[in-house]
Design an enzyme around this catalytic site. Structure first.
Site, mmCIF file in Angstrom:
data_model
loop_
_atom_site.group_PDB
_atom_site.id
_atom_site.type_symbol
_atom_site.label_atom_id
_atom_site.label_comp_id
_atom_site.label_asym_id
_atom_site.label_seq_id
_atom_site.Cartn_x
_atom_site.Cartn_y
_atom_site.Cartn_z
ATOM 1 N N GLU A 174 -0.387 3.092 6.799
ATOM 2 C CA GLU A 174 -1.256 2.449 5.811
ATOM 3 C C GLU A 174 -0.901 0.973 5.617
ATOM 4 O OE1 GLU A 174 -3.947 3.506 3.942
ATOM 5 O OE2 GLU A 174 -3.955 5.197 5.333
ATOM 6 N N LYS A 231 0.842 -1.195 0.000
ATOM 7 C CA LYS A 231 0.000 0.000 0.000
ATOM 8 C C LYS A 231 0.880 1.249 0.000
ATOM 9 C CE LYS A 231 -4.013 0.405 1.830
ATOM 10 N NZ LYS A 231 -5.186 0.504 2.751
#
Length: 522
Positions: A395, A389
């Protein structure tokens, strides 16, 4: 499903009792008992239940003794299966399965892992045939997703919607349970006006295609997932309102959801709320830890955690839009275990505190102040870290599990009846039977802990009120110790339920004294 289990259990109870004593008939049971059992048959006319049972008992009375014994054994076995079958998975706890990674386990291994937990729902961001097939027959329901890029064609052509359904849903049902199709992800707040305009027609065409297909597809709900950015106002919760720029389109979508009994799916993240206000008191409020609470000036409701406050802001916004009856589903929420240096609070300790306390909150059945007595279906983000990601480190760090199937941290999701070697450890218990105030805790800390604990559902602080068995000694430390232990016992007796920001500790020494009895023990 719930009513059918209730019906089966109700009949089994009568069968067990009557077969155990041949002198009993239905008339032997108090009317209140029959009425109570009747109430479990939600979709059936209540007057039918006594007649069904009367017919059943008539047949039982005519049986020979040996036959009755065999039926008794069968009834007991069925009842055990029913209770074991429904005791592990919890219908309101789900998880997101993201696939922006190059190291994910095989679908079969993931399915095995999920079956060792109390997770009963999985949300996919697209349509993963391997994962859907791996979940067939597990009882785990699935949300599949329509890519944003597919929305325009599905909106423009009903035949395209039928083809999408035929390729991505019909091959898998009813063997796999697909409960919701999430049409697009965060479309309304994407800034793409043409895409947002196509959202409702795409949902309508897909639902029409599902209705025409019948069988396993007819009951599937169609919705879309939103972030909290759809709200122009959320603090305090009573002022919750949708952003005026999207209100016209959203009103039509809400009308569709209301008409089809589909949920409004939203992504509340207390983690991001803390990022915008990184004070210690905000962290405690976000992590379900002891805090002074926040009073909504409009409703006068005192909130003790950010999750409830965010959901009630959504509830207020739905009511203000005229659709207060639309069900809310939390499509994503979670906390990262690590982040960049600029990302405050992204630690394993905070991640465990948030998720485990959220799970305990859901299990309590308390709901929120505006939605009391019912746990909102909640999909935790996420099952695994996703190493590919983009964006900040957080994240890639929301996983409950590592991709080698070991826990990133224990969130209290492991099934208590999981067999050994199932891929997840048993849920731990505390190292002591009671939770008490730690020696180094200050009086101010303990007062906050006392106020927080006594405000929680399931915590009875009557014993430390004047005249109560534990009122004396009348000190903050003594009262806080009693209240913290009450909360620890009610929340599940896990080690993290006795954290209280390090102002409490577990002990195996019974702190009871005189007539003051502390709940708990080994």
């Amino acid at each position: 499903m719930i009513w059918s289990v209730s019906w089966l259990v109700a009949v089994v109870v009568i069968v067990i009792v009557i077969t155990a004593d041949p002198r009993l008939t239905l008339s032997s049971f108090p009317g209140s008992v029959v009425s109570h059992l009747s109430a479990s048959l939600l979709p059936l006319p209540l007057f039918i239940f006594p007649f069904l049972l009367d017919s059943l008992t008539t047949q039982l009375e005519s049986m020979e003794a040996e036959s009755r014994k065999l039926l008794l054994a069968l009834a007991v076995a069925v009842s055990l299966c029913c209770f074991v079958g429904v005791s592990n998975a919890q219908s309101y706890i789900g998880v997101n399965y993201g696939e922006v990674a190059d190291n994910l386990p095989a679908p079969e291994e993931t399915a095995k892992l999920l079956k060792s937990t109390t997770i009963s729902k999985v949300r996919l961001y697209g349509v993963d045939a391997g994962m859907i097939r791996a979940l067939a027959g597990t009882g785990i329901s699935i949300v599949v997703g329509v890519a944003n890029g597919d929305i325009p064609s599905l909106a423009a052509d009903p035949a395209a919607a039928s083809r999408w359904l035929a390729a991505n849903v019909l091959p898998f049902v009813p063997a796999s349970t697909i409960s919701v199709v999430a049409v697009g992800n965060e479309v309304l707040e994407s800034g793409d006006a043409s895409l947002a305009a196509a959202l409702l027609p795409a949902m309508q065409n897909l639902r029409a295609a599902a209705a025409s297909a019948g069988d396993g597809a007819a009951g599937i709900k169609f919705s879309t997932v939103n972030t909290m950015a759809v709200l122009a106002q959320s603090d305090p919760p009573s002022t919750g309102a949708f952003h005026p720029d999207i209100t016209p389109q959203l009103a039509q979508i809400l009308g569709f959801l209301s008409k089809t009994s589909a949920p409004f799916m939203i992504n509340p993240y207390p983690y991001f709320a803390y990022q915008s206000d990184p004070r210690p008191e905000t962290l405690a409020f976000c992590l379900f830890q002891p805090n002074a609470g926040r009073v909504d000036g409009g409703s006068k409701i005192k909130y003790t955690n950010m999750f409830d406050a965010q959901l009630d802001a959504v509830k207020s916004a739905l009511g203000r839009a005229g659709y207060g009856g639309v069900e809310i589903v939390v499509a994503e929420t979670g906390w990262p275990t690590k982040g960049d240096s600029s990302e405050a609070g992204a630690t394993p300790e905070n991640a465990r505190a948030y998720v485990s306390n959220l799970v305990a909150h859901l299990r309590s059945g308390a709901g929120t102040p505006l939605m009391p007595g019912k746990s909102v279906d909640t999909y935790l983000f996420a099952l695994y870290d996703e190493d590919l990601k983009p964006g900040p480190a957080s994240e890639r760090s929301f996983g409950l599990y590592h991709t080698d199937l070991t826990m990133a941290y224990d969130a209290g999701l492991t099934s208590t009846s999981s067999p050994s070697g199932s891929g997840a450890a048993q849920q731990p218990r505390g190292s002591g039977g009671w939770c008490v105030a730690s020696g180094g805790a200050t009086e101010a800390e303990l007062q906050a802990d006392l106020d927080y604990a006594c405000a929680q559902v399931g915590v009875d602080c009557g014993a430390i009120q004047p005249g109560g068995a534990c009122f004396e000694p009348n000190t903050v430390r003594a009262h806080a110790a009693y209240a913290m232990n009450q909360l620890y016992q009610a929340a599940g007796r896990n080690p993290w339920n006795c954290d209280f920001r390090s102002s409490a500790t577990l002990t195996s020494d019974n702190p009871s004294y005189g007539s003051c009895v502390y709940t708990g023990g080994q």
